[in-house]
Structure formats: C-alpha cells, structure tokens
Design a protein around this motif. Structure first.
Motif, PDB file in Angstrom:
ATOM      1  N   GLU A 271       9.430 -34.634 -23.774  1.00  0.00           N
ATOM      2  CA  GLU A 271      10.234 -35.425 -24.673  1.00  0.00           C
ATOM      3  C   GLU A 271       9.708 -36.430 -25.800  1.00  0.00           C
ATOM      4  O   GLU A 271       9.102 -37.362 -24.952  1.00  0.00           O
TER       5      GLU A 271
ATOM      6  N   CYS B 109      25.220 -35.605 -17.749  1.00  0.00           N
ATOM      7  CA  CYS B 109      24.482 -34.113 -18.343  1.00  0.00           C
ATOM      8  C   CYS B 109      23.317 -34.679 -19.024  1.00  0.00           C
ATOM      9  O   CYS B 109      22.987 -35.618 -19.791  1.00  0.00           O
TER      10      CYS B 109
ATOM     11  N   ARG C 299      21.340 -20.258 -13.953  1.00  0.00           N
ATOM     12  CA  ARG C 299      22.247 -21.203 -13.865  1.00  0.00           C
ATOM     13  C   ARG C 299      22.153 -21.224 -12.067  1.00  0.00           C
ATOM     14  O   ARG C 299      22.626 -20.122 -11.421  1.00  0.00           O
TER      15      ARG C 299
ATOM     16  N   HIS D  49      19.831 -33.205 -21.030  1.00  0.00           N
ATOM     17  CA  HIS D  49      19.594 -32.222 -21.905  1.00  0.00           C
ATOM     18  C   HIS D  49      18.313 -32.471 -22.385  1.00  0.00           C
ATOM     19  O   HIS D  49      17.991 -33.313 -23.174  1.00  0.00           O
ATOM     20  N   TRP D  50      17.140 -31.832 -22.114  1.00  0.00           N
ATOM     21  CA  TRP D  50      15.754 -31.746 -22.585  1.00  0.00           C
ATOM     22  C   TRP D  50      15.437 -30.443 -23.330  1.00  0.00           C
ATOM     23  O   TRP D  50      15.177 -29.246 -22.891  1.00  0.00           O
ATOM     24  N   LYS D  51      15.616 -30.716 -24.618  1.00  0.00           N
ATOM     25  CA  LYS D  51      15.550 -29.577 -25.779  1.00  0.00           C
ATOM     26  C   LYS D  51      14.120 -29.000 -25.719  1.00  0.00           C
ATOM     27  O   LYS D  51      14.132 -27.673 -25.849  1.00  0.00           O
TER      28      LYS D  51
ATOM     29  N   ARG E 268      14.108 -26.647 -22.873  1.00  0.00           N
ATOM     30  CA  ARG E 268      15.329 -25.700 -22.511  1.00  0.00           C
ATOM     31  C   ARG E 268      15.753 -25.507 -21.199  1.00  0.00           C
ATOM     32  O   ARG E 268      16.184 -24.541 -20.706  1.00  0.00           O
ATOM     33  N   ARG E 269      16.192 -26.827 -21.057  1.00  0.00           N
ATOM     34  CA  ARG E 269      16.703 -27.242 -19.805  1.00  0.00           C
ATOM     35  C   ARG E 269      17.684 -28.018 -19.867  1.00  0.00           C
ATOM     36  O   ARG E 269      17.871 -29.216 -20.721  1.00  0.00           O
ATOM     37  N   GLN E 270      18.823 -27.966 -18.770  1.00  0.00           N
ATOM     38  CA  GLN E 270      19.873 -29.029 -18.801  1.00  0.00           C
ATOM     39  C   GLN E 270      20.147 -29.108 -17.220  1.00  0.00           C
ATOM     40  O   GLN E 270      20.031 -28.287 -16.469  1.00  0.00           O
TER      41      GLN E 270
ATOM     42  N   ASP F 211      16.956 -22.121 -19.874  1.00  0.00           N
ATOM     43  CA  ASP F 211      17.160 -21.012 -20.871  1.00  0.00           C
ATOM     44  C   ASP F 211      16.344 -19.848 -20.865  1.00  0.00           C
ATOM     45  O   ASP F 211      15.329 -19.806 -19.994  1.00  0.00           O
TER      46      ASP F 211
ATOM     47  N   TRP G 116      20.268 -25.424 -15.250  1.00  0.00           N
ATOM     48  CA  TRP G 116      20.486 -24.660 -16.162  1.00  0.00           C
ATOM     49  C   TRP G 116      19.149 -24.218 -16.984  1.00  0.00           C
ATOM     50  O   TRP G 116      18.523 -25.416 -17.344  1.00  0.00           O
TER      51      TRP G 116
ATOM     52  N   ARG H 221      23.589 -30.625 -15.054  1.00  0.00           N
ATOM     53  CA  ARG H 221      24.690 -31.363 -14.916  1.00  0.00           C
ATOM     54  C   ARG H 221      25.134 -31.768 -13.613  1.00  0.00           C
ATOM     55  O   ARG H 221      24.800 -31.151 -12.494  1.00  0.00           O
TER      56      ARG H 221
END
Length: 199
Positions: free
Chosen positions: A21, A77, A176, A79-81, A84-86, A168, A166, A88
C-alpha cells in the motif's frame, strides 16, 4: 484461506499491506453511532492489536469520542486495494488503560502532543490562524518541558464479536471467512467459531 487464529491472520495481511500500500496500510474506516443510533463513519489509524482487540486513539470531546462514550459499539473496515482484500470488524468498545494511553501519547512527536492540546476537535474553527494561535499558546505554555497527555485524549479498543476476511476472486466469486464469538468482553473471551459465506 486456511482457518487460523483471526488475529494472526490479520497481522499477516497487515504486514503484506505494509509492503504494497502506498500510504497508511493501517488506515481503517471507523463507524460509530450516537445514543439514538444515528451512524457516522470516518478514517482513522490503527495503533495496535492484541488478543483482545484493535486499538486507536482520539479526543473524547470530538464527535467520534462522544459517540463512543454514548454507544459502546463500533465497526471497523480495512480495505487494501492493491491486495484486493478487506477485513471487517464489529464489537463492543472499551477505553484503554491510562498506562496504555500514556505510553502511546509519549511515543508521538512533540508537535503532535502539543496539537492534542491545541485542537478542539470537531468544534467550529473561524480560520486556520485560530488553530495556529492555539498551537503557539500551548507551545509557549509547555516550553521545553514535558507535554503531558490531555485528560480528554485517550485510546479505545474494539473487542470483536465478528471479524470477516474478504479476498477478491475472479468473476466476483469472492472468498469470505467469518469468525464469530459470543462473548468478547469478558476476562476470558469465548472461543472463535468459523463460517464461510457466499460472496
């Protein structure tokens, strides 16, 4: 995704985010609600994790601080763009001990410690000059001496009842994994159970 201790899995994902990131891999959306249940969300920085939860720091007189004191539940939350992970997180909230708050506060740069005194967080500000004036006033007040932690500045720990990971996957067939526990607030929280969710 292998079923593991959720805190260990989170630390692995956070470490990977730290290498990919471009800014603030520890940034997280913090959702709170007031006493009437009206929600509010903003970005803050995670400052620590332990087997009990996720820690961040704030001014208790700010809007989020007042909401956290009025309604002791919150959601996070991450979010690591690039990955492609999240992740919560949902759970109850407790204040950290004075010793924890002091230790983190004293690790901050001096200018940030003075800023904690100068900023009347979330209150109306006439102009930038007003903030700069307050910074100068508190810098003069403390001089070269110690800058103690303000009584309105502390940390909060989210004690998770739910942690969802989560990942991708192609064609929106995402992966999930949900970790649940019935009791997160006790001295010995309940064991985690795991479920897999449809995307």
């Amino acid at each position: 995704m292998a079923e593991r201790d959720p805190y260990e899995l989170f630390q692995d994902w956070l470490a990977e985010a730290g290498t990919s990131e471009p800014n603030d891999p520890n940034a997280m959306a913090l959702a709170t609600a007031d006493a009437d249940g009206l929600p509010s969300v903003r970005m803050v920085l995670l400052k620590g994790t332990d087997p009990r939860g996720f820690v961040f720091y704030t001014n208790t007189e700010s809007r989020k601080g007042e909401q956290l004191l009025a309604n002791r539940n919150a959601a996070l939350c991450f979010h690591w763009k690039t990955l492609r992970r999240q992740v919560r997180v949902e759970g109850a909230v407790e204040q950290v001990s004075d010793a924890e708050a002091d230790a983190y506060y004293n690790s901050r740069p001096r200018e940030s410690r003075i800023g904690a005194w100068a900023s009347q967080q979330s209150r109306p500000l006439e102009g930038r000059w007003e903030l700069e004036k307050r910074v100068a006033q508190f810098a003069a007040k403390f001089g070269l001496g110690d800058v103690p932690r303000p009584p309105h500045w502390t940390g909060f720990r989210v004690l998770p009842r739910r942690i969802e990971f989560w990942q991708d996957r192609p064609f929106r067939l995402h992966e999930r994994t949900l970790y649940l526990r019935a009791n997160a607030e006790g001295a010995e929280p309940a064991a985690w159970t795991t479920e897999h969710l449809y995307p």
